[in-house]
Write a protein that holds these residues in place. Structure first.
Motif, PDB file in Angstrom:
ATOM      1  N   UNK A 129       0.831  -1.194   0.000  1.00 35.63           N
ATOM      2  CA  UNK A 129       0.000   0.000   0.000  1.00 35.63           C
ATOM      3  C   UNK A 129       0.875   1.258   0.000  1.00 35.63           C
ATOM      4  N   UNK A 130       0.317   2.396  -0.415  1.00 33.09           N
ATOM      5  CA  UNK A 130       1.075   3.658  -0.327  1.00 33.09           C
ATOM      6  C   UNK A 130       1.416   3.978   1.124  1.00 33.09           C
ATOM      7  N   UNK A 131       2.388   4.835   1.318  1.00 31.78           N
ATOM      8  CA  UNK A 131       2.823   5.199   2.669  1.00 31.78           C
ATOM      9  C   UNK A 131       1.686   5.861   3.443  1.00 31.78           C
ATOM     10  N   UNK A 132       1.580   5.551   4.746  1.00 32.99           N
ATOM     11  CA  UNK A 132       0.519   6.146   5.577  1.00 32.99           C
ATOM     12  C   UNK A 132       0.916   7.538   6.061  1.00 32.99           C
ATOM     13  N   UNK A 133       0.826   8.489   5.185  1.00 25.74           N
ATOM     14  CA  UNK A 133       1.169   9.858   5.565  1.00 25.74           C
ATOM     15  C   UNK A 133       0.159  10.416   6.567  1.00 25.74           C
ATOM     16  N   UNK A 134       0.589  11.325   7.444  1.00 26.71           N
ATOM     17  CA  UNK A 134       1.864  12.058   7.429  1.00 26.71           C
ATOM     18  C   UNK A 134       2.999  11.356   8.164  1.00 26.71           C
ATOM     19  N   UNK A 135       2.818  10.090   8.503  1.00 24.46           N
ATOM     20  CA  UNK A 135       3.772   9.445   9.398  1.00 24.46           C
ATOM     21  C   UNK A 135       5.098   9.118   8.741  1.00 24.46           C
ATOM     22  N   UNK A 137       6.639  11.108   6.524  1.00 20.06           N
ATOM     23  CA  UNK A 137       7.364  12.379   6.590  1.00 20.06           C
ATOM     24  C   UNK A 137       7.821  12.681   8.010  1.00 20.06           C
ATOM     25  N   UNK A 138       6.953  12.431   8.976  1.00 20.25           N
ATOM     26  CA  UNK A 138       7.315  12.711  10.372  1.00 20.25           C
ATOM     27  C   UNK A 138       8.448  11.788  10.833  1.00 20.25           C
ATOM     28  N   UNK A 139       8.436  10.542  10.372  1.00 20.89           N
ATOM     29  CA  UNK A 139       9.492   9.607  10.769  1.00 20.89           C
ATOM     30  C   UNK A 139      10.846  10.053  10.222  1.00 20.89           C
TER      31      UNK A 139
END
Length: 501
Positions: A129-135, A137-139
């Motif tokens: 699946x696509x990345x679970x943003x905003x996490x 970017x925050x990581x």
């Protein structure tokens, strides 16, 4: 030819044949000859992986007694199967199962299509699946303040960054499996973890037992490493492992290791219960076999399931029977390429030493990002988003399948990212080829088996967004119609004679 030759006893084969008796006795409402019905039932068992390819069949007289039919009926059925290529015989050696000669059996792994093809092709080949943003970017932002301290070093950490090893160990401890950082090695994805385990535990030519079906990329990895693969059929439906079959294989084949996926199995989506986990660990310990447990889907429960079963390692009191593989790829984002192994400290030390000749270590920034997620709320919050995505995608896919292709059969998984679909009278391999012509990519069942099994299946992941699930199934429906319109050669009845990817 299969990697390992099994023997199917008369009583065992009779039990496998029993559930199919009534359906095989009729063809479009007409009674078929007894030998033809028996031959069809054996053929389906081979195609569906319930009986391994190259398995030695019982003698005609033994099977006739077990089934309560005449020896003439069994002899005629074997002869029909020989004519179709599903049985081979040699004087003095008996008879064994086979798949018909023809095109090569699909043996490759699964590769995602380039993202730029998304406008024209719906890719159902990759369970991600696509990345679970905003996490995401925050990581990455959370990792950057810690980077300068590591940038001042050479950057190679074969065992993984100490901070990430500690975070992963704490995560296992929180799940009920007390773990020290010394029991963790960080790898480049789950595939890197499985590769490290198989190199350590089983050299070329040695036997490795796997569930049948199993994850296509791991099967290909084991083939390329020269392993002799021993398939062990899953139990029917959502029943999990066939423990009797596992005990036979562990005893008779004596594999060096076994690769299993107890949590939302890929491709079937099955969740194995506590009691089966306990029994398999006990059987493996008694046989001296190391179980490599792939837990990449373990935290992706998307329906209430009455509490998740305990991790397989929790049943390994001695700590030497279960080696666990984990990853951030399915639970967070495949682009991270961070996986890990949990094992006894001495096993980890051996794997770390062997890694010096391979990739030396995993990317530092990504390791810091995963550590940041695990140490705070990021991992749990990202998982919530991931489960919501998977649930919406799964429900949309199930709805589309039930409306558009109601004759296709499947169990709805309570978690994970994959569903195993039986495609009625259409060959999974033919459907995969036709699907590409209609703009949908799907992997056929034989990619997940050994030597041509599962011809009547495809794997459907929950990777397509809910908004495109109906269109994806509509394209598969049109592809199935095209396969049927192509005549008998395109149907399941003769597909095994010309298996394609």
């Amino acid at each position: 030819m299969a990697q390992w030759s099994a023997t199917v006893g008369a009583a065992q084969l009779a039990r496998l044949l029993a559930p199919q008796d009534e359906a095989a006795a009729h063809d479009n409402g007409r009674r078929v000859p007894a030998y033809r019905g028996l031959a069809e039932r054996v053929r389906l068992l081979v195609l569906e992986g319930r009986v391994p390819v190259a398995a030695r069949l019982p003698a005609e007289r033994e099977l006739a007694v077990a089934l309560g039919v005449s020896r003439t009926t069994v002899a005629a059925a074997y002869e029909a199967l020989r004519a179709e290529g599903f049985v081979k015989s040699r004087r003095g050696a008996g008879s064994w199962t086979a798949v018909p000669d023809g095109r090569p059996v699909p043996a490759g792994g699964l590769e995602p299509l380039p993202p730029e093809t998304a406008a024209s092709v719906i890719d159902l080949g990759c369970a991600a699946l696509p990345a679970p943003e905003p996490w995401l970017t925050r990581a990455i932002e959370g990792a950057l303040p810690e980077l300068p301290g590591y940038a001042a070093t050479h950057g190679d950490y074969p065992a993984g960054l100490p901070t990430l090893r500690e975070a992963i160990a704490d995560h296992y401890t929180a799940r009920g499996v007390p773990t020290m950082p010394e029991q963790i090695m960080v790898t480049t994805g789950a595939m890197g973890a499985v590769a490290a385990a198989s190199r350590l535990l089983a050299g070329p030519g040695e036997r490795i037992a796997v569930e049948s079906p199993s994850y296509a990329n791991v099967l290909q990895l084991l083939r390329e490493n020269g392993a002799r693969i021993v398939p062990v059929a899953m139990a029917d439906g959502a029943a999990g492992w066939d423990l009797a079959a596992w005990r036979r294989v562990l005893r008779d084949a004596a594999p060096r290791m076994a690769y299993v996926i107890p949590d939302f199995h890929n491709p079937t989506g099955v969740l194995v219960g506590d009691e089966q986990r306990r029994e398999l660990v006990e059987a493996a310990r008694a046989s001296g076999v190391v179980l490599v447990a792939d837990e990449t889907m373990a935290e992706l429960a998307i329906d209430p399931v009455g509490g998740m079963p305990r991790p397989l390692a929790s049943f390994d009191k001695g700590g030497g029977t279960v080696l666990t593989v984990g990853s951030a790829s399915k639970t967070f984002w495949a682009g991270m390429r961070i996986g890990w192994v949990r094992a006894a400290p001495e096993v980890v030390r051996h794997m770390v030493a062997a890694r010096a000749y391979l990739d030396l270590g995993s990317p530092v920034v990504e390791q810091l990002a995963v550590a940041w997620l695990l140490r705070g709320e990021g991992w749990g919050r990202a998982l919530e988003l991931r489960r919501e995505q998977a649930r919406a995608n799964r429900d949309a896919l199930v709805d589309a399948l039930r409306r558009r292709v109601p004759d296709w059969e499947f169990e709805v998984p309570a978690g994970g990212l994959t569903m195993w679909v039986r495609t009625g009278d259409v060959s999974g391999s033919r459907l995969a080829v036709a699907g590409e012509q209609f703009g949908v990519r799907v992997p056929s069942g034989p990619r997940f088996g050994v030597d041509g099994a599962f011809e009547g299946y495809i794997r459907l992941p929950f990777s397509a967004q809910a908004t495109v699930a109906d269109e994806a199934v509509a394209r598969l429906e049109r592809a199935a119609e095209a396969v049927r319109a192509g005549g008998p050669a395109f149907g399941l009845q003769s597909a095994a004679a010309s298996l394609v990817a």
